[in-house]
Design a protein around this motif. Structure first.
Motif, short mmCIF file in Angstrom:
data_model
loop_
_atom_site.label_atom_id
_atom_site.label_comp_id
_atom_site.label_asym_id
_atom_site.label_seq_id
_atom_site.Cartn_x
_atom_site.Cartn_y
_atom_site.Cartn_z
N VAL A 1 0.84 -1.20 0.00
CA VAL A 1 0.00 0.00 0.00
C VAL A 1 0.87 1.25 0.00
O VAL A 1 0.58 2.22 -0.69
CB VAL A 1 -0.98 -0.01 1.20
CG1 VAL A 1 -1.62 1.34 1.41
CG2 VAL A 1 -2.05 -1.07 1.00
N LEU B 1 2.09 2.36 -3.40
CA LEU B 1 1.14 2.90 -4.39
C LEU B 1 1.46 4.37 -4.65
O LEU B 1 1.84 5.09 -3.74
CB LEU B 1 -0.30 2.76 -3.87
CG LEU B 1 -0.85 1.35 -3.76
CD1 LEU B 1 -2.23 1.38 -3.13
CD2 LEU B 1 -0.88 0.65 -5.09
N MET C 1 -3.41 7.41 -3.10
CA MET C 1 -4.46 6.63 -2.44
C MET C 1 -5.83 6.92 -3.05
O MET C 1 -6.85 6.81 -2.37
CB MET C 1 -4.50 6.94 -0.94
CG MET C 1 -3.27 6.51 -0.19
SD MET C 1 -3.13 4.72 -0.29
CE MET C 1 -1.41 4.55 0.07
N VAL D 1 -6.36 2.36 -5.81
CA VAL D 1 -6.60 1.25 -4.88
C VAL D 1 -7.44 0.17 -5.56
O VAL D 1 -7.22 -1.02 -5.35
CB VAL D 1 -7.26 1.77 -3.59
CG1 VAL D 1 -7.65 0.62 -2.68
CG2 VAL D 1 -6.32 2.73 -2.86
N TRP E 1 -5.13 -1.77 -7.66
CA TRP E 1 -4.29 -2.61 -6.79
C TRP E 1 -5.07 -3.85 -6.33
O TRP E 1 -4.55 -4.96 -6.35
CB TRP E 1 -3.82 -1.78 -5.59
CG TRP E 1 -3.05 -2.53 -4.57
CD1 TRP E 1 -1.76 -2.96 -4.67
CD2 TRP E 1 -3.50 -2.92 -3.27
NE1 TRP E 1 -1.39 -3.60 -3.51
CE2 TRP E 1 -2.43 -3.58 -2.63
CE3 TRP E 1 -4.70 -2.76 -2.58
CZ2 TRP E 1 -2.53 -4.10 -1.35
CZ3 TRP E 1 -4.81 -3.27 -1.30
CH2 TRP E 1 -3.73 -3.93 -0.70
N PRO F 1 -2.95 -9.00 -3.73
CA PRO F 1 -3.64 -8.36 -2.59
C PRO F 1 -4.86 -9.12 -2.08
O PRO F 1 -4.96 -9.36 -0.87
CB PRO F 1 -4.00 -6.98 -3.12
CG PRO F 1 -2.95 -6.70 -4.14
CD PRO F 1 -2.70 -8.03 -4.79
#
Length: 142
Positions: A35, A38, A41, A46, A49, A55
């Protein structure tokens, strides 16, 4: 002298607690670092991701491991401090049902999130097509 203690079975339980604790640390470490790596955010980042393979798998492993670890620790508490057999049985039954239900609910929610990520582009396209058809129908009727 085998080192099993007075109950003759505590070593396996103790080792399971240590293994789940180590697994939790490894998985949380992976998730925290992934995280932090990345670029931002934002929802799109996300979502991208979470649409990957690792994940969701790591989050599923974390859910299973955390609930298993909690069940093991609370089982020791109940076995050590609840002395009446009926109350101990009820407490252990409730504990096992709560741990299983919590893990199942967590995995269900994770599956829901992953499936909604996978179907979101198709849903957006269908909604856009429906909106365009509705606008054309309204514009054509005037």
């Amino acid at each position: 002298v085998r080192g099993l203690g007075s109950a003759h079975h505590g070593v396996g339980h103790w080792l399971q607690q240590r293994y789940t604790a180590a697994g939790n640390l490894i998985v949380v470490g992976y998730l925290v670092f992934s995280v932090l790596l990345l670029p931002d955010m934002s929802h799109a980042t996300v979502r991208e991701w979470m649409s990957g393979l690792m994940p969701p798998v790591m989050i599923a492993l974390l859910i299973i491991s955390v609930f298993w670890h909690a069940r093991l620790g609370l089982q020791v508490l109940v076995e050590d401090y609840v002395h009446h057999r009926g109350a101990r049985f009820g407490a252990l039954l409730t504990l096992n049902l709560a741990a299983f239900s919590g893990a199942a609910f967590g995995l269900f929610c994770l599956a829901w999130i992953v499936m909604s990520i996978e179907t979101e582009p198709a849903l957006n396209a269908a909604m856009a097509a429906a909106a365009a058809a509705s606008a054309a129908a309204q514009g054509g009727g005037m």
